[in-house]
Scaffold this motif. Structure first.
Motif, PDB file in Angstrom:
ATOM      1  N   GLU A 186      41.537  73.061  29.126  1.00 28.13           N
ATOM      2  CA  GLU A 186      40.774  72.055  29.872  1.00 28.13           C
ATOM      3  C   GLU A 186      39.452  72.683  30.290  1.00 28.13           C
ATOM      4  OE1 GLU A 186      42.962  69.281  32.649  1.00 28.13           O
ATOM      5  OE2 GLU A 186      41.781  70.426  34.105  1.00 28.13           O
ATOM      6  N   ILE A 187      38.355  71.960  30.115  1.00 29.40           N
ATOM      7  CA  ILE A 187      37.043  72.492  30.472  1.00 29.40           C
ATOM      8  C   ILE A 187      36.304  71.472  31.327  1.00 29.40           C
ATOM      9  CG2 ILE A 187      34.818  73.311  29.612  1.00 29.40           C
ATOM     10  CD1 ILE A 187      36.208  74.288  27.098  1.00 29.40           C
ATOM     11  N   ASP A 188      35.879  71.914  32.508  1.00 30.54           N
ATOM     12  CA  ASP A 188      35.037  71.107  33.395  1.00 30.54           C
ATOM     13  C   ASP A 188      33.592  71.571  33.257  1.00 30.54           C
ATOM     14  OD1 ASP A 188      36.811  69.316  35.001  1.00 30.54           O
ATOM     15  OD2 ASP A 188      37.776  71.227  35.489  1.00 30.54           O
ATOM     16  N   PHE A 189      32.687  70.632  33.096  1.00 28.45           N
ATOM     17  CA  PHE A 189      31.271  71.008  32.985  1.00 28.45           C
ATOM     18  C   PHE A 189      30.395  69.886  33.516  1.00 28.45           C
ATOM     19  CE2 PHE A 189      32.615  68.983  29.073  1.00 28.45           C
ATOM     20  CZ  PHE A 189      31.554  68.198  28.663  1.00 28.45           C
ATOM     21  N   THR A 190      29.155  70.227  33.800  1.00 28.91           N
ATOM     22  CA  THR A 190      28.197  69.243  34.308  1.00 28.91           C
ATOM     23  C   THR A 190      26.951  69.291  33.438  1.00 28.91           C
ATOM     24  OG1 THR A 190      28.981  69.496  36.584  1.00 28.91           O
ATOM     25  CG2 THR A 190      26.787  68.554  36.280  1.00 28.91           C
TER      26      THR A 190
ATOM     27  N   GLU B 120      25.958  58.163  22.586  1.00 27.37           N
ATOM     28  CA  GLU B 120      25.729  57.751  23.979  1.00 27.37           C
ATOM     29  C   GLU B 120      24.811  58.747  24.686  1.00 27.37           C
ATOM     30  OE1 GLU B 120      29.154  56.808  26.440  1.00 27.37           O
ATOM     31  OE2 GLU B 120      30.413  56.757  24.648  1.00 27.37           O
ATOM     32  N   THR B 121      24.034  58.253  25.625  1.00 30.11           N
ATOM     33  CA  THR B 121      23.268  59.120  26.520  1.00 30.11           C
ATOM     34  C   THR B 121      24.114  59.364  27.755  1.00 30.11           C
ATOM     35  OG1 THR B 121      21.151  58.265  25.728  1.00 30.11           O
ATOM     36  CG2 THR B 121      21.154  59.367  27.868  1.00 30.11           C
ATOM     37  N   VAL B 122      24.395  60.638  28.030  1.00 36.07           N
ATOM     38  CA  VAL B 122      25.299  60.972  29.134  1.00 36.07           C
ATOM     39  C   VAL B 122      24.683  62.060  29.997  1.00 36.07           C
ATOM     40  CG1 VAL B 122      27.445  60.301  27.990  1.00 36.07           C
ATOM     41  CG2 VAL B 122      26.537  62.590  27.622  1.00 36.07           C
ATOM     42  N   SER B 123      25.136  62.126  31.252  1.00 40.84           N
ATOM     43  CA  SER B 123      24.727  63.181  32.184  1.00 40.84           C
ATOM     44  C   SER B 123      25.769  63.265  33.286  1.00 40.84           C
ATOM     45  CB  SER B 123      23.344  62.881  32.772  1.00 40.84           C
ATOM     46  OG  SER B 123      23.377  61.675  33.529  1.00 40.84           O
ATOM     47  N   GLY B 124      25.648  64.293  34.126  1.00 37.87           N
ATOM     48  CA  GLY B 124      26.551  64.441  35.267  1.00 37.87           C
ATOM     49  C   GLY B 124      27.855  65.136  34.915  1.00 37.87           C
ATOM     50  N   PRO B 125      28.858  65.095  35.836  1.00 37.69           N
ATOM     51  CA  PRO B 125      30.137  65.801  35.649  1.00 37.69           C
ATOM     52  C   PRO B 125      30.924  65.254  34.458  1.00 37.69           C
ATOM     53  CG  PRO B 125      29.833  65.156  37.943  1.00 37.69           C
ATOM     54  CD  PRO B 125      28.780  64.452  37.161  1.00 37.69           C
ATOM     55  N   GLN B 126      31.536  66.159  33.681  1.00 41.73           N
ATOM     56  CA  GLN B 126      32.331  65.782  32.512  1.00 41.73           C
ATOM     57  C   GLN B 126      33.602  66.637  32.498  1.00 41.73           C
ATOM     58  OE1 GLN B 126      31.057  63.333  30.481  1.00 41.73           O
ATOM     59  NE2 GLN B 126      29.164  63.300  31.705  1.00 41.73           N
ATOM     60  N   LYS B 127      34.612  66.138  31.771  1.00 42.85           N
ATOM     61  CA  LYS B 127      35.856  66.886  31.638  1.00 42.85           C
ATOM     62  C   LYS B 127      36.447  66.610  30.265  1.00 42.85           C
ATOM     63  CE  LYS B 127      40.300  67.620  34.010  1.00 42.85           C
ATOM     64  NZ  LYS B 127      41.081  67.275  35.220  1.00 42.85           N
ATOM     65  N   VAL B 128      36.888  67.679  29.574  1.00 44.52           N
ATOM     66  CA  VAL B 128      37.580  67.517  28.298  1.00 44.52           C
ATOM     67  C   VAL B 128      38.930  68.220  28.388  1.00 44.52           C
ATOM     68  CG1 VAL B 128      35.522  67.244  26.862  1.00 44.52           C
ATOM     69  CG2 VAL B 128      36.392  69.542  27.340  1.00 44.52           C
TER      70      VAL B 128
ATOM     71  N   GLY C  30      44.686  76.034  19.185  1.00 42.78           N
ATOM     72  CA  GLY C  30      45.410  75.289  20.209  1.00 42.78           C
ATOM     73  C   GLY C  30      44.690  75.134  21.533  1.00 42.78           C
ATOM     74  N   LYS C  31      43.394  75.408  21.559  1.00 42.82           N
ATOM     75  CA  LYS C  31      42.591  75.232  22.773  1.00 42.82           C
ATOM     76  C   LYS C  31      41.231  74.666  22.386  1.00 42.82           C
ATOM     77  CE  LYS C  31      44.713  78.959  25.496  1.00 42.82           C
ATOM     78  NZ  LYS C  31      44.464  80.235  26.238  1.00 42.82           N
ATOM     79  N   ILE C  32      40.397  74.439  23.407  1.00 41.10           N
ATOM     80  CA  ILE C  32      39.027  73.977  23.181  1.00 41.10           C
ATOM     81  C   ILE C  32      38.086  75.160  23.432  1.00 41.10           C
ATOM     82  CG2 ILE C  32      37.218  72.350  23.864  1.00 41.10           C
ATOM     83  CD1 ILE C  32      39.489  70.589  25.023  1.00 41.10           C
ATOM     84  N   THR C  33      37.168  75.390  22.506  1.00 42.00           N
ATOM     85  CA  THR C  33      36.164  76.438  22.684  1.00 42.00           C
ATOM     86  C   THR C  33      34.806  75.797  22.928  1.00 42.00           C
ATOM     87  OG1 THR C  33      37.332  78.029  21.286  1.00 42.00           O
ATOM     88  CG2 THR C  33      34.986  78.388  21.596  1.00 42.00           C
ATOM     89  N   ALA C  34      34.145  76.245  24.009  1.00 42.56           N
ATOM     90  CA  ALA C  34      32.794  75.790  24.317  1.00 42.56           C
ATOM     91  C   ALA C  34      31.800  76.771  23.706  1.00 42.56           C
ATOM     92  CB  ALA C  34      32.587  75.711  25.832  1.00 42.56           C
TER      93      ALA C  34
END
Length: 436
Positions: free
Chosen positions: A15-19, A29-37, A97-101
């Motif tokens: 799980e990755i939290d980012f802004t 889409e145009t996106v901004s602000g807090p995100q979570k995957v 088996g994970k998400i890499t940023a």
């Protein structure tokens, strides 16, 4: 060539939290602000949909994103988690088996961040230029090497194991989905989390696109903290390859020949003495250019001593190797490199005897963290029933010793050498070329 884009692996998690600190484009889409995957059934769950890969492309100049819970100092005693901010594109991919940023950004921006986090603002401009060139060279050489390995698709085993030997080396070639990682395993990269060092930015700009080359190949330009008076050759530390520009160099102004430090008698004489060298310095101003605050408490890295009781050494070796050698009877050098660093060491115990190598494996097993170097000689205390009561290691240098010696190069910079002279002192036969 054009300035390349670098892919830097930052974090790998379920799980990755980012802004997003500005406007980014993702999946139209145009996106901004807090995100979570979140990792979900083999994919990346974001905003109710599952994807194999997600890319967030900045729509504004100097747009940044912030990642939480980034681990730094992995496997070191100071390992911790930080919140870090980065410029450029954010890519999220599924891996093991994970998400890499992954942060994608221009090479020169990456280098400014890397060298800013490693170097002191008080460093001499010529030393910083030299470091900019070798960091750029190493980075681009790794990218070329990874492309070559991808084309060959061969297997690469960094160890040799038999009944009598365990020889292992630790290199930086095990990344497959990005060019380099953001931790000390490659080069420490923390984006714009810390203020950029203006002196570093000027050095990177002044040497833009410049690399070390040998014939038509970018040099794999290794470096370490302190060579101890003699630099080492590549094959004694990593795989059995020889690079003409990574020969053993005596770290002095005069090009005087080195003694044969592969010979045990001459190596012992060298290590027990303190020959004149660029890196033989106690100048705090120079040392502070290289060492972090917590490292500056150490000023005996050119020549050093470590003593262990029998109980301490036997326990240490058992913990670090996960093998019971029993009580330790001897530490016997079986092979030394051109700098006197041991590449094969026989550990003789009452329960087990094994030859280990290469230099980092030796340092790892003989210290709670890392022994300064494997260039050491061994003294033993009085024996009780054939078992020494203590062992004392007298050593030379800090690090693997291959390529540029940072302390020596910093001294050269203070003494008025320009960055070309510094580089060509340590990398014999190489030349500086501008690629872009």
């Amino acid at each position: 060539m054009k300035e390349p884009e670098i892919n830097v692996g930052i974090v790998n998690a379920l799980e990755i939290d980012f802004t997003l600190n500005a406007r980014f484009l993702a999946k139209g889409e145009t996106v901004s602000g807090p995100q979570k995957v979140t990792f979900d059934e083999g994919g990346i769950l974001w905003n109710g949909n599952v994807y194999q890969e997600l890319t967030f492309t900045p729509l504004e100049n100097n747009a940044s994103f912030t990642l939480r819970d980034v681990t730094i100092g992995i496997n070191f005693h100071w390992e911790q988690q930080e919140t870090q901010t980065f410029l450029g594109t954010l890519r999220l991919v599924v891996d093991e088996g994970k998400i890499t940023a992954i942060n994608q950004l221009p090479a020169e921006e990456y280098l400014t961040s890397v060298i800013s986090s490693e170097m002191n603002a008080a460093s001499s401009p010529e030393f910083l230029k030299a470091h900019a060139v070798i960091s750029r060279s190493w980075l681009l050489a790794q990218i070329e090497k990874r492309k070559s390995k991808d084309r060959r698709q061969d297997s690469f085993f960094p160890f040799i194991k038999t009944d009598t030997e365990y020889i292992r080396w630790y290199d930086r070639e095990d990344h497959t989905i990005f060019d380099v990682c953001a931790d000390d395993h490659c080069q420490r990269y923390q984006g714009i989390t810390r203020a950029s060092n203006r002196s570093v930015a000027e050095a990177v700009k002044a040497t833009r696109g410049q690399v070390l080359m040998y014939k038509n190949t970018i040099c794999d330009s290794r470096f370490s903290k302190c060579c101890g008076g003699a630099s080492e050759e590549f094959n004694y530390c990593w795989e059995d390859k020889s690079y003409p520009y990574l020969t053993s160099v005596r770290d002095t102004k005069e090009e005087s020949p080195l003694p044969d430090l592969t010979d045990e008698t001459q190596a012992e004489k060298w290590i027990r003495s303190e020959p004149d060298s660029f890196c033989h310095t106690h100048d705090r101003q120079v040392i502070s250019q290289i060492l972090n605050n917590y490292d500056q408490q150490t000023d005996d890295f050119y020549r050093w001593k470590v003593r262990y009781t029998q109980e301490e050494l036997a326990g240490l070796i058992q913990r670090k190797s996960k093998c019971n050698y029993g009580r330790i009877i001897g530490l016997i050098p079986m092979e030394r490199g051109k700098s006197g660093r041991i590449s094969r060491l026989k550990i003789v115990g009452t329960e087990k005897t094994l030859i280990i190598g290469k230099e980092l494996e030796i340092r790892r097993i003989l210290s709670e963290t890392h022994l300064f170097s494997s260039a050491f000689v061994v003294d033993k205390g009085p024996e009780k029933e054939g078992v020494p009561e203590w062992f004392e290691l007298t050593g030379a240098g800090w690090g693997h010793g291959v390529g540029l010696c940072q302390i020596g190069a910093a001294v050269m910079g203070e003494q008025g050498y320009n960055y070309n002279e510094i580089l060509l002192h340590y990398y014999k036969g190489a030349e500086i070329r501008k690629l872009y």
